[in-house]
Design a protein around this motif. Structure first.
Motif, short mmCIF file in Angstrom:
data_model
loop_
_atom_site.label_atom_id
_atom_site.label_comp_id
_atom_site.label_asym_id
_atom_site.label_seq_id
_atom_site.Cartn_x
_atom_site.Cartn_y
_atom_site.Cartn_z
N PRO A 200 0.81 -1.22 0.00
CA PRO A 200 0.00 0.00 0.00
C PRO A 200 0.85 1.28 0.00
O PRO A 200 0.44 2.28 -0.58
CB PRO A 200 -0.81 -0.12 1.30
CG PRO A 200 -0.89 -1.58 1.55
CD PRO A 200 0.43 -2.13 1.11
N LEU A 201 2.01 1.22 0.63
CA LEU A 201 2.87 2.40 0.72
C LEU A 201 3.64 2.64 -0.57
O LEU A 201 3.68 3.77 -1.08
CB LEU A 201 3.85 2.24 1.88
CG LEU A 201 4.83 3.38 2.12
CD1 LEU A 201 4.10 4.66 2.50
CD2 LEU A 201 5.83 2.99 3.21
N PHE A 202 4.23 1.58 -1.12
CA PHE A 202 5.11 1.72 -2.28
C PHE A 202 4.45 1.37 -3.61
O PHE A 202 4.97 1.72 -4.68
CB PHE A 202 6.36 0.85 -2.11
CG PHE A 202 7.18 1.19 -0.90
CD1 PHE A 202 7.58 2.50 -0.67
CD2 PHE A 202 7.55 0.22 0.01
CE1 PHE A 202 8.35 2.82 0.44
CE2 PHE A 202 8.32 0.53 1.13
CZ PHE A 202 8.71 1.84 1.34
N GLY A 203 3.35 0.64 -3.55
CA GLY A 203 2.66 0.25 -4.78
C GLY A 203 3.21 -1.00 -5.41
O GLY A 203 2.62 -1.52 -6.36
N ALA A 208 10.15 -6.11 -7.08
CA ALA A 208 9.92 -5.29 -8.27
C ALA A 208 10.46 -3.88 -8.13
O ALA A 208 10.57 -3.17 -9.13
CB ALA A 208 8.42 -5.23 -8.57
N ALA A 209 10.79 -3.47 -6.91
CA ALA A 209 11.22 -2.08 -6.71
C ALA A 209 12.23 -1.97 -5.57
O ALA A 209 12.03 -1.21 -4.62
CB ALA A 209 10.01 -1.20 -6.44
N PRO A 210 13.35 -2.70 -5.64
CA PRO A 210 14.31 -2.67 -4.53
C PRO A 210 14.87 -1.28 -4.26
O PRO A 210 15.16 -0.94 -3.10
CB PRO A 210 15.41 -3.63 -4.98
CG PRO A 210 15.27 -3.71 -6.47
CD PRO A 210 13.81 -3.56 -6.74
N ASP A 211 15.03 -0.46 -5.29
CA ASP A 211 15.59 0.87 -5.09
C ASP A 211 14.67 1.75 -4.25
O ASP A 211 15.14 2.55 -3.44
CB ASP A 211 15.87 1.55 -6.43
CG ASP A 211 17.03 0.91 -7.19
OD1 ASP A 211 17.79 0.15 -6.55
OD2 ASP A 211 17.15 1.17 -8.40
N ILE A 212 13.36 1.60 -4.45
CA ILE A 212 12.41 2.38 -3.66
C ILE A 212 12.45 1.95 -2.20
O ILE A 212 12.44 2.78 -1.28
CB ILE A 212 10.98 2.24 -4.23
CG1 ILE A 212 10.90 2.87 -5.62
CG2 ILE A 212 9.95 2.90 -3.29
CD1 ILE A 212 9.55 2.70 -6.29
N TYR A 213 12.50 0.66 -1.96
CA TYR A 213 12.55 0.15 -0.59
C TYR A 213 13.81 0.64 0.12
O TYR A 213 13.77 0.99 1.31
CB TYR A 213 12.49 -1.38 -0.59
CG TYR A 213 11.10 -1.95 -0.72
CD1 TYR A 213 10.53 -2.70 0.31
CD2 TYR A 213 10.34 -1.75 -1.87
CE1 TYR A 213 9.25 -3.24 0.19
CE2 TYR A 213 9.06 -2.27 -2.00
CZ TYR A 213 8.52 -3.02 -0.97
OH TYR A 213 7.25 -3.54 -1.09
N LYS A 214 14.93 0.67 -0.59
CA LYS A 214 16.17 1.16 0.03
C LYS A 214 16.12 2.67 0.21
O LYS A 214 16.61 3.18 1.23
CB LYS A 214 17.37 0.75 -0.83
CG LYS A 214 17.67 -0.73 -0.79
CD LYS A 214 18.89 -1.09 -1.62
CE LYS A 214 19.21 -2.57 -1.52
NZ LYS A 214 20.40 -2.96 -2.33
#
Length: 295
Positions: A200-203, A208-214
């Motif tokens: 819900p936070l990152f979509g 699929a989105a390791p850069d966003i999580y980091k």
């Protein structure tokens, strides 16, 4: 990070030594007015400021959580019926509770952009609120602790500042982080938590989105120029396991950032009673050390 079940309590009028302004608009983003509550001493300023962020999995809660005399999952400890921000203001601070945009309607990085915008708004209006703009700190609980920790570890080079009040800094001089997650990538190991909180936070899932999580993880922003950080975390926390704070502390220490952690034995995601009182006292001493001007 679970939905906060707030105690239904009467919010008393501010004590004579504190004045409170509620619903101060600090930003208007796409038609959504973002507000803050501000408690400040009645004595002449300027005063150091501390800016607070509520918990709720980035999906729930609101600024009123820190403007009540009690919070259902956490007792700030020994407030004498005052709200959290009034308690802090009584100790000589301008204390602020901030509304920030919530998921899933507003995806990351809306939450940290709002937090940084709030800091810059307060600097922009420092004279109006008797604030010493050179001495500002942040604190938060759970998701709010995560936001506060990011305020202490990121700067303008990280591209998370937003666009309002561009001539002001969003940096803070110290942070108190109550059981906030610091490495969002760890939730990929728990599919239920990743689906319930991270997506819900990152979509997207972490794969699929390791850069966003980091990017959203304070752990990955640690450097020697970070603000001093105090961490309070329960050893039995199942929502944000204490390994988040232990690894964060290790990295802060390695970078020689002033830091310490209070591990609250046997407590989970929030606590009350004597441990809460002790954490409050230690938090205030920590903020005093870094925010109050020595005379």
């Amino acid at each position: 990070m679970t939905a906060l079940i707030l105690a239904l309590v009467f919010t008393p009028a501010a004590a004579p030594d504190v004045k409170v302004e509620r619903d101060v608009v600090y930003a208007n983003i796409d038609g959504l007015k973002l507000r803050m509550d501000i408690a400040r001493p009645t004595t002449p300023g300027p005063h150091p400021a501390v800016v607070g962020f509520h918990g709720g999995a980035w999906k729930y809660g609101n600024k009123a959580d820190l403007s009540r005399s009690t919070i259902g999952f956490f007792d700030f400890g020994g407030t004498g019926g005052r709200s959290l921000i009034e308690t802090v203001a009584k100790d000589g601070y301008v204390a602020v509770s901030v509304q920030y945009r919530l998921a899933p309607d507003h995806k990351w990085p809306a939450q940290i952009e709002d937090a940084k915008t709030a800091i810059r708004f307060l600097r922009e209006n420092a004279k109006a609120y008797d604030i010493d703009p050179e001495h500002m700190g942040a604190f938060g609980f759970s998701a709010g602790g995560h936001i506060a920790a990011l305020l202490g570890t990121t700067d303008s080079d990280d591209g998370l500042d937003g666009k309002l009040y561009p001539n002001q800094s969003s940096e803070v001089q110290c942070v108190v982080d109550y059981f906030g997650p610091t490495d969002m990538t760890l939730y990929a190991e728990s599919p239920g938590l990743e689906k319930g909180y991270m997506v819900p936070l990152f979509g997207k899932k972490m794969a699929a989105a390791p850069d966003i999580y980091k990017q959203a993880s304070p752990l990955y922003h640690v450097k020697k120029t970070n603000a001093p950080i105090l961490i309070c975390h329960g050893t039995a926390d199942l929502i944000v396991p204490i390994i988040h704070s232990e690894r964060f502390l290790d990295k802060l220490e390695a970078a020689k950032v002033p830091c310490r952690m209070i591990s609250v034995k046997g407590k989970g995601h929030g606590w009350t009673g004597d441990p809460a009182v002790e954490c409050r006292k230690e938090s205030m001493k920590f903020m005093d050390q870094y925010l109050k001007v020595k005379k």
